[in-house]
Write an enzyme that holds these catalytic residues in place. Structure first.
Site, PDB file in Angstrom:
ATOM      1  N   GLU A 166       0.829  -1.211   0.000  1.00  0.00           N
ATOM      2  CA  GLU A 166       0.000   0.000   0.000  1.00  0.00           C
ATOM      3  C   GLU A 166       0.864   1.263   0.000  1.00  0.00           C
ATOM      4  OE1 GLU A 166      -4.177   0.530   1.187  1.00  0.00           O
ATOM      5  OE2 GLU A 166      -3.660  -0.895   2.779  1.00  0.00           O
ATOM      6  N   TYR A 181       0.927  -7.792  -2.143  1.00  0.00           N
ATOM      7  CA  TYR A 181      -0.218  -7.158  -1.507  1.00  0.00           C
ATOM      8  C   TYR A 181      -1.457  -7.820  -2.101  1.00  0.00           C
ATOM      9  CZ  TYR A 181      -3.684  -3.608  -0.254  1.00  0.00           C
ATOM     10  OH  TYR A 181      -4.802  -2.959   0.221  1.00  0.00           O
ATOM     11  N   ASP A 186       1.256  -8.189   2.972  1.00  0.00           N
ATOM     12  CA  ASP A 186      -0.123  -8.209   3.435  1.00  0.00           C
ATOM     13  C   ASP A 186      -0.847  -9.258   2.603  1.00  0.00           C
ATOM     14  OD1 ASP A 186      -2.768  -7.833   4.004  1.00  0.00           O
ATOM     15  OD2 ASP A 186      -2.809  -5.685   3.601  1.00  0.00           O
ATOM     16  N   ASN A 227      -3.699 -10.635   3.420  1.00  0.00           N
ATOM     17  CA  ASN A 227      -5.145 -10.427   3.559  1.00  0.00           C
ATOM     18  C   ASN A 227      -5.905 -11.707   3.896  1.00  0.00           C
ATOM     19  OD1 ASN A 227      -6.459  -7.902   3.561  1.00  0.00           O
ATOM     20  ND2 ASN A 227      -5.770  -7.497   1.470  1.00  0.00           N
ATOM     21  N   ASP A 261      -2.688   1.177   9.814  1.00  0.00           N
ATOM     22  CA  ASP A 261      -3.534   0.227  10.532  1.00  0.00           C
ATOM     23  C   ASP A 261      -2.883  -1.155  10.582  1.00  0.00           C
ATOM     24  OD1 ASP A 261      -3.832  -0.059   7.810  1.00  0.00           O
ATOM     25  OD2 ASP A 261      -6.001  -0.336   7.843  1.00  0.00           O
TER      26      ASP A 261
END
Length: 353
Positions: A69, A171, A211, A213, A331
């Protein structure tokens, strides 16, 4: 116009930069200390959280930093083809943003790294890979197919090949909430391609980070019942396995388990930490205000080939608590991995042909 930052190597180029005698560095073998972080806008972190993050990088001193990101647009004017390997600088605002970022990266400790970018067309997604100049990879790709110059949509992949292992920074697209093009089908396709990649890449050990996810097991979320029952606008997917919080649906978790099993891969953090840690065991935390306060997930990983598991020294989450301490404005918190150095004649250092 007067320069306010020193020139940097062209971003995203697969060619090694030409260094002066003073700049030349001695290569030291291969990296052993790694860090991954979803920055949730790298530029915002530079503007708002840079001293704290810089101190963390200086202290841990990673050989490789994987960022997700980035949220910086790719080079190219409106309506023209984009160059995902370079930062946009064809408008006054984009030039200013690029200068802010490059000034930060031209100072220690980041001046000791070379950086590769893979960027989206807009301020969305994107990845970056920082590698110390003394540990330069042999090849760098920006897609799962190892095709030169091709970038994955939204800049979701950077793959670096070293002599004895390969490092994959990804990502993963969010699963979303519905059976629509940019939701469930997109994530199914992504997981299928990742599985295909790890199966055809088994000739060389893999360090896969980013990440991802997905929270693989109930132990990987703070409140399993909350996440299992989560809905968006009372919508219930037709397939029961697609129900729940994106990243914690049964379908995603089972596909991730298949990738680990068939790819002979190890979740490095869970390999070292068998018990649930409500303080330091999660990498993503919900907004401190609202129903997601205190709701946390482990969705950022280091996954390594089984043949590397005995070299895992540590794998740790840097953030802690529901107030996002150690998250540096994102975050997500950084995750770090350290491997012991491979012995030249060790079986762990062998690569099958």
């Amino acid at each position: 116009m007067k320069r306010f930052f020193k020139p940097v190597a062209k971003e995203g180029s697969s060619k090694k930069p030409c260094l002066s005698q003073a700049e030349k560095v001695e290569e030291k073998g291969e990296p052993s200390k790694f860090m991954t972080w979803n920055a949730n806008s790298f530029l915002l972190r530079v503007k708002n959280n840079w001293p704290e993050f810089t101190n963390f990088v200086t202290t841990f001193d990673p050989d490789v930093i994987a960022i997700q990101e980035v949220r910086m647009p790719a080079a190219g004017s409106k309506g023209a083809p984009k160059n995902p390997g370079e930062l946009k600088d064809d408008t006054s605002s984009s030039r200013e943003e690029k200068q802010i970022l490059m000034r930060a990266l031209s100072s220690p400790p980041f001046a000791n790294y070379r950086v590769w970018w893979s960027l989206a067309d807009s301020k969305y997604a994107g990845t970056a890979l920082f590698v110390k100049k003394c540990f330069q990879p042999k090849k760098v790709f920006f897609n799962l197919d190892r095709i030169a110059s091709k970038h994955e949509p939204d800049g979701r992949v950077i793959l670096a090949e070293f002599d004895t292992f390969q490092l994959l920074n990804t990502y993963a697209p969010n699963n979303g909430w519905k059976e629509e093009e940019n939701s469930f089908p997109r994530r199914r396709k992504w997981d299928k391609r990742i599985l295909e990649f790890v199966l055809r890449s088994s000739d060389k050990p893999l360090v896969w980070c980013g990440d991802l996810n997905v929270s693989h097991e109930e132990i990987d979320v703070s409140h399993p019942e909350f996440f299992s029952a989560a809905k968006l606008n009372a919508y219930v997917p037709p397939n029961k396995e697609d129900c729940g919080q994106p990243g914690f649906t049964l379908a995603e978790r089972r596909r991730f388990g298949t990738i680990l099993k068939e790819g002979k891969l190890i979740d490095a953090y869970r390999f070292q930490h068998k018990e649930k840690d409500m303080e330091r065991g999660f990498s993503w935390s919900g907004n401190p205000i609202g129903k997601y306060r205190g709701k946390r997930m482990r969705i950022d990983y280091f996954v390594v080939s089984e043949k590397l598991k005995d070299r895992i020294v540590e794998c740790e989450m840097h953030g802690q608590g529901i107030e996002l301490e150690g998250f540096y404005g994102s975050d997500h918190c950084p995750v770090r991995l350290e491997l012991s150095h491979a012995c030249p004649n060790s079986k762990h250092n062998e690569v099958s042909n």
